[in-house]
Design a protein around this motif. Structure first.
Motif, short mmCIF file in Angstrom:
data_model
loop_
_atom_site.label_atom_id
_atom_site.label_comp_id
_atom_site.label_asym_id
_atom_site.label_seq_id
_atom_site.Cartn_x
_atom_site.Cartn_y
_atom_site.Cartn_z
N VAL A 140 0.76 -1.23 0.01
CA VAL A 140 0.03 0.00 0.06
C VAL A 140 0.80 1.13 0.11
CG1 VAL A 140 -1.65 1.53 1.36
CG2 VAL A 140 -1.91 -1.24 1.16
N VAL A 141 0.65 2.33 -0.72
CA VAL A 141 1.05 3.62 -0.81
C VAL A 141 0.16 4.49 -0.36
CG1 VAL A 141 2.21 5.10 -2.14
CG2 VAL A 141 2.68 3.05 -2.86
N LEU A 142 0.42 5.33 0.54
CA LEU A 142 -0.39 6.23 1.18
C LEU A 142 0.11 7.78 1.24
CD1 LEU A 142 -3.15 5.47 2.73
CD2 LEU A 142 -1.78 6.22 4.78
N SER A 143 -0.53 8.52 0.66
CA SER A 143 -0.36 9.87 0.44
C SER A 143 -1.29 10.84 0.75
CB SER A 143 0.50 10.33 -0.53
OG SER A 143 1.29 11.52 -0.41
N ASN A 144 -1.25 12.23 0.67
CA ASN A 144 -2.25 13.30 0.74
C ASN A 144 -3.09 13.23 -0.68
OD1 ASN A 144 -2.76 16.13 -0.65
ND2 ASN A 144 -3.32 16.00 1.65
N ASP A 145 -4.06 13.21 -0.87
CA ASP A 145 -5.00 12.95 -2.18
C ASP A 145 -4.67 14.10 -3.13
OD1 ASP A 145 -6.09 15.19 -0.72
OD2 ASP A 145 -8.35 14.56 -1.15
N ALA A 146 -4.49 15.35 -2.69
CA ALA A 146 -4.17 16.23 -3.84
C ALA A 146 -2.66 16.19 -4.30
CB ALA A 146 -4.28 17.88 -3.36
N THR A 147 -1.64 15.69 -3.53
CA THR A 147 -0.34 15.34 -3.80
C THR A 147 -0.23 14.10 -4.78
OG1 THR A 147 0.37 15.99 -1.49
CG2 THR A 147 1.96 14.63 -2.82
N LEU A 148 -0.84 13.26 -4.68
CA LEU A 148 -1.11 12.33 -5.49
C LEU A 148 -1.60 12.84 -6.97
CD1 LEU A 148 -2.01 9.10 -3.48
CD2 LEU A 148 0.23 9.67 -4.40
N ALA A 149 -2.66 13.45 -6.63
CA ALA A 149 -3.48 14.09 -8.09
C ALA A 149 -2.35 15.04 -8.90
CB ALA A 149 -4.60 15.03 -7.48
N ALA A 150 -1.33 15.68 -8.10
CA ALA A 150 -0.58 16.55 -8.90
C ALA A 150 0.49 15.81 -9.64
CB ALA A 150 0.20 17.43 -7.75
N TRP A 151 1.01 14.60 -8.85
CA TRP A 151 1.77 13.64 -9.54
C TRP A 151 1.08 12.91 -10.86
CZ3 TRP A 151 6.50 14.22 -10.42
CH2 TRP A 151 7.30 12.84 -10.87
N GLY A 152 -0.05 12.53 -10.68
CA GLY A 152 -0.93 12.13 -11.80
C GLY A 152 -0.99 13.10 -12.99
N GLU A 153 -1.39 14.12 -12.68
CA GLU A 153 -1.63 15.12 -13.68
C GLU A 153 0.02 15.52 -14.57
OE1 GLU A 153 -4.33 16.43 -14.96
OE2 GLU A 153 -5.81 16.00 -13.29
#
Length: 276
Positions: free
Chosen positions: A102-115
Protein backbone atom coordinates in the motif's frame (compact mmCIF):
# COMPACT_ATOMS: atom_id res chain seq x y z
CA UNK A 1 4.80 -3.70 -5.76
CA UNK A 2 5.78 -4.72 -9.32
CA UNK A 3 6.03 -8.40 -8.26
CA UNK A 4 2.71 -8.20 -6.41
CA UNK A 5 0.93 -6.75 -9.42
CA UNK A 6 1.54 -9.98 -11.34
CA UNK A 7 -1.20 -11.52 -9.20
CA UNK A 8 -3.67 -8.65 -9.33
CA UNK A 9 -4.58 -5.17 -10.46
CA UNK A 10 -3.20 -1.80 -9.46
CA UNK A 11 -5.99 -0.10 -7.53
CA UNK A 12 -6.21 3.58 -6.62
CA UNK A 13 -8.67 5.00 -4.10
CA UNK A 14 -9.41 8.66 -3.54
CA UNK A 15 -10.80 9.34 -0.07
CA UNK A 16 -12.88 12.50 0.10
CA UNK A 17 -14.85 14.19 2.83
CA UNK A 18 -18.08 12.63 1.54
CA UNK A 19 -17.18 9.78 -0.84
CA UNK A 20 -14.62 7.14 -1.78
CA UNK A 21 -13.76 6.56 -5.44
CA UNK A 22 -11.87 3.44 -6.49
CA UNK A 23 -10.40 2.57 -9.89
CA UNK A 24 -8.42 -0.39 -11.17
CA UNK A 25 -5.95 0.13 -14.01
CA UNK A 26 -4.01 -2.12 -16.34
CA UNK A 27 -0.30 -1.92 -17.21
CA UNK A 28 -0.98 0.83 -19.77
CA UNK A 29 -2.85 2.93 -17.25
CA UNK A 30 -6.29 2.27 -18.76
CA UNK A 31 -9.21 2.15 -16.31
CA UNK A 32 -10.65 -1.36 -16.04
CA UNK A 33 -13.17 -0.89 -13.24
CA UNK A 34 -14.60 1.91 -11.08
CA UNK A 35 -16.78 2.05 -7.95
CA UNK A 36 -17.86 4.58 -5.34
CA UNK A 37 -18.96 4.49 -1.70
CA UNK A 38 -19.61 6.96 1.11
CA UNK A 39 -16.77 8.03 3.42
CA UNK A 40 -17.12 6.69 6.98
CA UNK A 41 -16.30 9.00 9.88
CA UNK A 42 -14.39 6.53 12.09
CA UNK A 43 -10.98 4.96 11.59
CA UNK A 44 -11.83 1.22 11.64
CA UNK A 45 -14.88 1.78 9.43
CA UNK A 46 -12.79 3.80 6.95
CA UNK A 47 -10.14 1.06 6.70
CA UNK A 48 -12.80 -1.58 6.09
CA UNK A 49 -14.58 0.59 3.52
CA UNK A 50 -11.33 1.20 1.61
CA UNK A 51 -10.42 -2.49 1.67
CA UNK A 52 -13.90 -3.62 0.61
CA UNK A 53 -13.98 -1.10 -2.24
CA UNK A 54 -10.48 -2.14 -3.38
CA UNK A 55 -11.55 -5.79 -3.47
CA UNK A 56 -14.68 -4.86 -5.42
CA UNK A 57 -12.54 -3.58 -8.32
CA UNK A 58 -9.66 -6.02 -7.68
CA UNK A 59 -8.07 -8.54 -7.31
CA UNK A 60 -5.68 -6.19 -5.54
CA UNK A 61 -2.02 -6.51 -6.44
CA UNK A 62 -1.12 -3.09 -5.06
CA UNK A 63 -3.07 -0.19 -3.64
CA UNK A 64 -2.50 3.57 -3.69
CA UNK A 65 -4.69 5.67 -1.39
CA UNK A 66 -5.06 9.44 -1.42
CA UNK A 67 -6.29 10.87 1.88
CA UNK A 68 -7.70 14.39 2.46
CA UNK A 69 -5.39 15.54 5.24
CA UNK A 70 -1.96 15.46 6.82
CA UNK A 71 -0.20 12.18 5.98
CA UNK A 72 3.23 11.11 7.26
CA UNK A 73 4.93 7.72 6.87
CA UNK A 74 1.68 5.91 6.17
CA UNK A 75 -0.20 7.54 9.05
CA UNK A 76 -3.17 9.87 8.61
CA UNK A 77 -2.38 12.47 11.27
CA UNK A 78 -5.44 14.67 10.86
CA UNK A 79 -8.12 15.39 8.28
CA UNK A 80 -10.28 18.48 8.74
CA UNK A 81 -13.19 16.96 6.78
CA UNK A 82 -12.95 13.58 8.52
CA UNK A 83 -12.89 14.99 12.06
CA UNK A 84 -13.35 11.67 13.88
CA UNK A 85 -10.13 10.22 12.49
CA UNK A 86 -6.77 11.15 14.05
CA UNK A 87 -3.36 9.37 14.04
CA UNK A 88 -4.64 6.44 11.97
CA UNK A 89 -1.87 4.01 10.84
CA UNK A 90 -3.77 3.42 7.62
CA UNK A 91 -0.95 1.91 5.50
CA UNK A 92 -0.13 -0.84 8.01
CA UNK A 93 -3.79 -1.62 8.65
CA UNK A 94 -4.60 -1.85 4.95
CA UNK A 95 -1.57 -4.01 4.16
CA UNK A 96 -2.58 -6.41 6.93
CA UNK A 97 -6.18 -6.47 5.72
CA UNK A 98 -5.43 -6.92 2.00
CA UNK A 99 -2.11 -8.76 2.00
CA UNK A 100 -0.85 -6.35 -0.65
CA UNK A 101 1.57 -3.40 -0.68
CA UNK A 102 0.00 0.00 0.00
CA UNK A 103 1.17 3.50 -0.91
CA UNK A 104 -0.47 6.25 1.12
CA UNK A 105 -0.26 10.02 0.65
CA UNK A 106 -2.28 13.21 0.59
CA UNK A 107 -4.95 13.07 -2.11
CA UNK A 108 -4.04 16.32 -3.84
CA UNK A 109 -0.33 15.43 -3.74
CA UNK A 110 -1.07 12.21 -5.60
CA UNK A 111 -3.39 14.09 -7.97
CA UNK A 112 -0.59 16.52 -8.80
CA UNK A 113 1.80 13.73 -9.70
CA UNK A 114 -0.92 12.00 -11.72
CA UNK A 115 -1.57 15.17 -13.71
CA UNK A 116 2.17 15.60 -14.30
CA UNK A 117 2.66 11.97 -15.34
CA UNK A 118 -0.42 11.42 -17.48
CA UNK A 119 -2.82 14.34 -17.28
CA UNK A 120 -3.14 18.04 -18.00
CA UNK A 121 0.35 18.91 -16.70
CA UNK A 122 2.39 16.49 -18.82
CA UNK A 123 5.59 18.27 -19.88
CA UNK A 124 5.00 21.20 -17.49
CA UNK A 125 7.80 21.65 -14.96
CA UNK A 126 6.01 24.14 -12.72
CA UNK A 127 2.35 23.39 -12.10
CA UNK A 128 -0.17 23.87 -9.33
CA UNK A 129 -3.02 21.37 -8.89
CA UNK A 130 -5.99 22.61 -6.87
CA UNK A 131 -8.72 20.14 -5.92
CA UNK A 132 -12.09 21.74 -5.18
CA UNK A 133 -14.30 19.26 -3.36
CA UNK A 134 -15.76 19.06 0.14
CA UNK A 135 -12.61 21.00 1.07
CA UNK A 136 -9.65 22.31 -0.94
CA UNK A 137 -6.43 20.42 -1.52
CA UNK A 138 -3.26 21.37 -3.33
CA UNK A 139 -0.31 19.68 -4.99
CA UNK A 140 2.86 21.27 -6.32
CA UNK A 141 5.11 20.32 -9.22
CA UNK A 142 8.21 22.52 -9.00
CA UNK A 143 11.17 22.14 -11.34
CA UNK A 144 9.64 18.95 -12.72
CA UNK A 145 9.51 17.29 -9.31
CA UNK A 146 6.77 16.71 -6.78
CA UNK A 147 7.24 19.11 -3.88
CA UNK A 148 6.14 17.67 -0.53
CA UNK A 149 7.88 20.00 1.91
CA UNK A 150 10.20 19.38 4.85
CA UNK A 151 7.65 17.21 6.67
CA UNK A 152 5.71 15.80 3.72
CA UNK A 153 2.78 18.14 4.35
CA UNK A 154 3.12 20.82 1.68
CA UNK A 155 0.05 21.84 -0.27
CA UNK A 156 -2.50 22.45 2.51
CA UNK A 157 -3.71 25.50 0.61
CA UNK A 158 -7.31 25.15 1.73
CA UNK A 159 -6.29 26.32 5.18
CA UNK A 160 -4.60 29.54 4.14
CA UNK A 161 -6.47 32.30 5.97
CA UNK A 162 -8.64 34.58 3.87
CA UNK A 163 -10.45 36.28 6.75
CA UNK A 164 -9.40 35.70 10.39
CA UNK A 165 -12.88 36.82 11.47
CA UNK A 166 -14.63 34.55 8.95
CA UNK A 167 -16.71 31.42 9.55
CA UNK A 168 -15.24 28.57 11.63
CA UNK A 169 -13.39 25.84 9.77
CA UNK A 170 -13.25 22.15 10.70
CA UNK A 171 -9.47 22.55 11.17
CA UNK A 172 -10.07 24.83 14.19
CA UNK A 173 -9.23 28.14 12.50
CA UNK A 174 -11.61 30.77 11.17
CA UNK A 175 -11.88 32.12 7.63
CA UNK A 176 -9.88 29.45 5.78
CA UNK A 177 -9.95 29.63 1.99
CA UNK A 178 -11.93 26.39 1.79
CA UNK A 179 -14.74 28.02 3.77
CA UNK A 180 -15.18 30.34 0.76
CA UNK A 181 -14.09 28.34 -2.29
CA UNK A 182 -14.91 24.63 -1.78
CA UNK A 183 -17.97 22.64 -2.78
CA UNK A 184 -19.21 23.01 0.78
CA UNK A 185 -18.82 26.77 0.50
CA UNK A 186 -20.77 26.88 -2.76
CA UNK A 187 -23.62 25.04 -1.06
CA UNK A 188 -23.46 27.43 1.87
CA UNK A 189 -23.65 30.48 -0.43
CA UNK A 190 -26.60 28.88 -2.22
CA UNK A 191 -28.31 28.21 1.09
CA UNK A 192 -27.92 31.84 2.15
CA UNK A 193 -29.52 32.98 -1.13
CA UNK A 194 -32.35 30.46 -0.72
CA UNK A 195 -33.04 31.47 2.87
CA UNK A 196 -33.19 35.12 1.84
CA UNK A 197 -35.83 34.29 -0.77
CA UNK A 198 -33.54 35.07 -3.71
CA UNK A 199 -33.19 31.50 -5.01
CA UNK A 200 -36.50 29.59 -5.13
CA UNK A 201 -35.09 27.02 -7.55
CA UNK A 202 -32.31 26.13 -5.12
CA UNK A 203 -34.76 25.98 -2.23
CA UNK A 204 -36.96 23.56 -4.17
CA UNK A 205 -33.97 21.39 -5.12
CA UNK A 206 -33.07 21.13 -1.43
CA UNK A 207 -36.57 20.03 -0.45
CA UNK A 208 -37.48 23.38 1.08
CA UNK A 209 -34.59 23.37 3.56
CA UNK A 210 -31.99 26.08 2.78
CA UNK A 211 -29.41 24.33 4.97
CA UNK A 212 -29.64 21.33 2.62
CA UNK A 213 -28.58 23.25 -0.50
CA UNK A 214 -25.48 21.59 -1.95
CA UNK A 215 -22.91 22.73 -4.45
CA UNK A 216 -24.31 20.40 -7.10
CA UNK A 217 -27.74 22.05 -6.73
CA UNK A 218 -26.17 25.40 -7.52
CA UNK A 219 -24.18 24.08 -10.48
CA UNK A 220 -27.20 22.29 -11.96
CA UNK A 221 -29.41 25.37 -11.67
CA UNK A 222 -26.69 27.60 -13.12
CA UNK A 223 -26.31 25.28 -16.11
CA UNK A 224 -30.04 25.66 -16.70
CA UNK A 225 -29.68 29.45 -16.72
CA UNK A 226 -31.22 30.22 -13.32
CA UNK A 227 -30.21 33.82 -12.59
CA UNK A 228 -30.01 33.38 -8.82
CA UNK A 229 -27.73 30.36 -9.16
CA UNK A 230 -25.56 32.19 -11.69
CA UNK A 231 -25.21 35.07 -9.21
CA UNK A 232 -24.14 32.60 -6.49
CA UNK A 233 -21.56 31.05 -8.84
CA UNK A 234 -20.27 34.52 -9.72
CA UNK A 235 -19.73 35.35 -6.02
CA UNK A 236 -18.13 31.97 -5.42
CA UNK A 237 -15.83 32.34 -8.45
CA UNK A 238 -14.51 35.57 -6.97
CA UNK A 239 -13.35 33.71 -3.86
CA UNK A 240 -11.78 30.94 -5.93
CA UNK A 241 -9.93 33.58 -7.95
CA UNK A 242 -8.67 35.39 -4.84
CA UNK A 243 -6.98 32.24 -3.58
CA UNK A 244 -5.56 31.30 -6.98
CA UNK A 245 -4.15 34.80 -7.45
CA UNK A 246 -2.38 34.56 -4.09
CA UNK A 247 -0.90 31.20 -5.04
CA UNK A 248 0.26 32.55 -8.41
CA UNK A 249 2.06 35.37 -6.60
CA UNK A 250 3.87 32.83 -4.42
CA UNK A 251 4.71 30.04 -6.88
CA UNK A 252 4.54 31.61 -10.37
CA UNK A 253 3.29 28.37 -11.97
CA UNK A 254 3.15 27.88 -15.73
CA UNK A 255 -0.19 26.09 -15.32
CA UNK A 256 -2.99 25.69 -12.77
CA UNK A 257 -5.02 22.50 -12.98
CA UNK A 258 -8.42 22.56 -11.27
CA UNK A 259 -9.65 19.16 -10.12
CA UNK A 260 -12.01 17.68 -7.57
CA UNK A 261 -15.76 17.34 -7.77
CA UNK A 262 -16.33 20.98 -8.71
CA UNK A 263 -14.19 20.58 -11.83
CA UNK A 264 -17.20 18.75 -13.31
CA UNK A 265 -18.98 22.11 -13.40
CA UNK A 266 -16.85 22.97 -16.44
CA UNK A 267 -17.25 26.41 -17.98
CA UNK A 268 -20.10 27.32 -15.60
CA UNK A 269 -17.36 27.78 -13.00
CA UNK A 270 -14.17 28.05 -15.07
CA UNK A 271 -15.26 31.00 -17.18
CA UNK A 272 -16.03 33.37 -14.25
CA UNK A 273 -12.90 32.22 -12.40
CA UNK A 274 -10.73 32.99 -15.40
CA UNK A 275 -12.44 36.36 -15.84
CA UNK A 276 -11.83 37.30 -12.22
Amino acid sequence: MTQALRNGRAVGIDVGGTKLLAIAIDAEGEIMAEQRARSPREGPALIEAIATLAEAVGPVGGLAVGLPGLVQHGVLRFAANLPGIVELPAANLLEARLGAPVVLSNDATLAAWGEHARGAAVGVDDALVVTLGTGIGGGLILGGRLYEGAHGMAGEIGHVLIDPLGPPCACGQRGCWERYASGSALGRFGGVAAEAGRAPVLLAAAGGDPTSVRGEHVVSAARNGDEAALAVVEEFAGWVAVGLANLVNIFDPALIVLGGGLAEAGDVLLAPVQER
